[in-house]
Design a protein around this motif. Structure first.
Motif, mmCIF file in Angstrom:
data_model
loop_
_atom_site.group_PDB
_atom_site.id
_atom_site.type_symbol
_atom_site.label_atom_id
_atom_site.label_comp_id
_atom_site.label_asym_id
_atom_site.label_seq_id
_atom_site.Cartn_x
_atom_site.Cartn_y
_atom_site.Cartn_z
ATOM 1 N N PHE A 11 32.469 3.462 35.182
ATOM 2 C CA PHE A 11 32.244 2.643 33.993
ATOM 3 C C PHE A 11 31.287 1.502 34.311
ATOM 4 O O PHE A 11 30.330 1.263 33.577
ATOM 5 C CB PHE A 11 33.571 2.092 33.456
ATOM 6 C CG PHE A 11 33.380 1.099 32.347
ATOM 7 C CD1 PHE A 11 33.105 1.527 31.058
ATOM 8 C CD2 PHE A 11 33.453 -0.263 32.588
ATOM 9 C CE1 PHE A 11 32.904 0.616 30.023
ATOM 10 C CE2 PHE A 11 33.260 -1.181 31.569
ATOM 11 C CZ PHE A 11 32.986 -0.739 30.292
ATOM 12 N N GLU A 12 31.549 0.796 35.395
ATOM 13 C CA GLU A 12 30.697 -0.336 35.779
ATOM 14 C C GLU A 12 29.267 0.115 36.053
ATOM 15 O O GLU A 12 28.309 -0.537 35.630
ATOM 16 C CB GLU A 12 31.272 -1.050 37.014
ATOM 17 C CG GLU A 12 32.601 -1.739 36.767
ATOM 18 C CD GLU A 12 32.507 -2.863 35.757
ATOM 19 O OE1 GLU A 12 31.453 -3.522 35.687
ATOM 20 O OE2 GLU A 12 33.493 -3.081 35.040
ATOM 21 N N GLU A 13 29.126 1.225 36.746
ATOM 22 C CA GLU A 13 27.783 1.737 37.043
ATOM 23 C C GLU A 13 27.057 2.132 35.759
ATOM 24 O O GLU A 13 25.871 1.839 35.604
ATOM 25 C CB GLU A 13 27.872 2.930 37.993
ATOM 26 C CG GLU A 13 28.260 2.548 39.402
ATOM 27 C CD GLU A 13 28.480 3.751 40.300
ATOM 28 O OE1 GLU A 13 28.375 4.911 39.827
ATOM 29 O OE2 GLU A 13 28.768 3.541 41.482
ATOM 30 N N ALA A 14 27.785 2.811 34.864
ATOM 31 C CA ALA A 14 27.175 3.235 33.600
ATOM 32 C C ALA A 14 26.760 2.025 32.778
ATOM 33 O O ALA A 14 25.674 1.999 32.196
ATOM 34 C CB ALA A 14 28.151 4.110 32.815
ATOM 35 N N LEU A 15 27.597 1.012 32.739
ATOM 36 C CA LEU A 15 27.287 -0.193 31.978
ATOM 37 C C LEU A 15 26.078 -0.915 32.573
ATOM 38 O O LEU A 15 25.183 -1.347 31.839
ATOM 39 C CB LEU A 15 28.503 -1.123 31.937
ATOM 40 C CG LEU A 15 28.399 -2.340 31.036
ATOM 41 C CD1 LEU A 15 28.141 -1.934 29.594
ATOM 42 C CD2 LEU A 15 29.669 -3.176 31.130
ATOM 43 N N ASN A 16 26.034 -1.025 33.888
ATOM 44 C CA ASN A 16 24.880 -1.659 34.544
ATOM 45 C C ASN A 16 23.594 -0.888 34.271
ATOM 46 O O ASN A 16 22.550 -1.482 33.988
ATOM 47 C CB ASN A 16 25.111 -1.775 36.052
ATOM 48 C CG ASN A 16 26.121 -2.839 36.403
ATOM 49 O OD1 ASN A 16 26.336 -3.786 35.656
ATOM 50 N ND2 ASN A 16 26.761 -2.679 37.543
ATOM 51 N N GLU A 17 23.670 0.440 34.349
ATOM 52 C CA GLU A 17 22.488 1.256 34.087
ATOM 53 C C GLU A 17 22.046 1.116 32.633
ATOM 54 O O GLU A 17 20.859 1.027 32.341
ATOM 55 C CB GLU A 17 22.774 2.723 34.410
ATOM 56 C CG GLU A 17 21.543 3.585 34.356
ATOM 57 C CD GLU A 17 21.780 5.015 34.822
ATOM 58 O OE1 GLU A 17 20.886 5.849 34.567
ATOM 59 O OE2 GLU A 17 22.833 5.296 35.422
ATOM 60 N N LEU A 18 23.016 1.057 31.730
ATOM 61 C CA LEU A 18 22.699 0.885 30.314
ATOM 62 C C LEU A 18 21.986 -0.447 30.077
ATOM 63 O O LEU A 18 21.002 -0.514 29.337
ATOM 64 C CB LEU A 18 23.979 0.968 29.484
ATOM 65 C CG LEU A 18 23.845 0.930 27.976
ATOM 66 C CD1 LEU A 18 22.949 2.045 27.475
ATOM 67 C CD2 LEU A 18 25.219 1.027 27.331
#
Length: 82
Positions: A11-18
């Motif tokens: 989740f954190e990685e996806a949010l950062n990438e977003l």
């Protein structure tokens, strides 16, 4: 328990990438084709984040309901330090 950590990390990685994708798109330096690909990736990441949040919300709700059904116990400072 590793799955929970992986899910949170995902989740954190996806949010950062977003967030990075949004910054890139806001810069205005992408071609139309690049913008469309970036937007498509952003939609996928948004869905991934929404799914993770929905699962977390359901888990919190289940835990809250379980807590309401359980009897509350008084915890003394002595029992915590042992």
């Amino acid at each position: 328990m590793a799955k929970k950590t992986t899910q949170a990390t995902g989740f954190e990685e996806a949010l950062n990438e977003l967030e990075k994708l949004v910054e890139t798109m806001e810069s205005g330096e992408l071609t139309l084709e690049e913008s469309l690909k970036t937007f498509e990736k952003g939609v996928a990441l948004t869905r991934q984040c929404e799914t993770a949040l929905r699962e977390a919300e359901q888990k919190i709700e289940m835990l809250s309901q379980a807590s309401e059904d359980a009897e509350l116990e008084q915890v003394s400072a002595d029992s915590v330090s042992n």
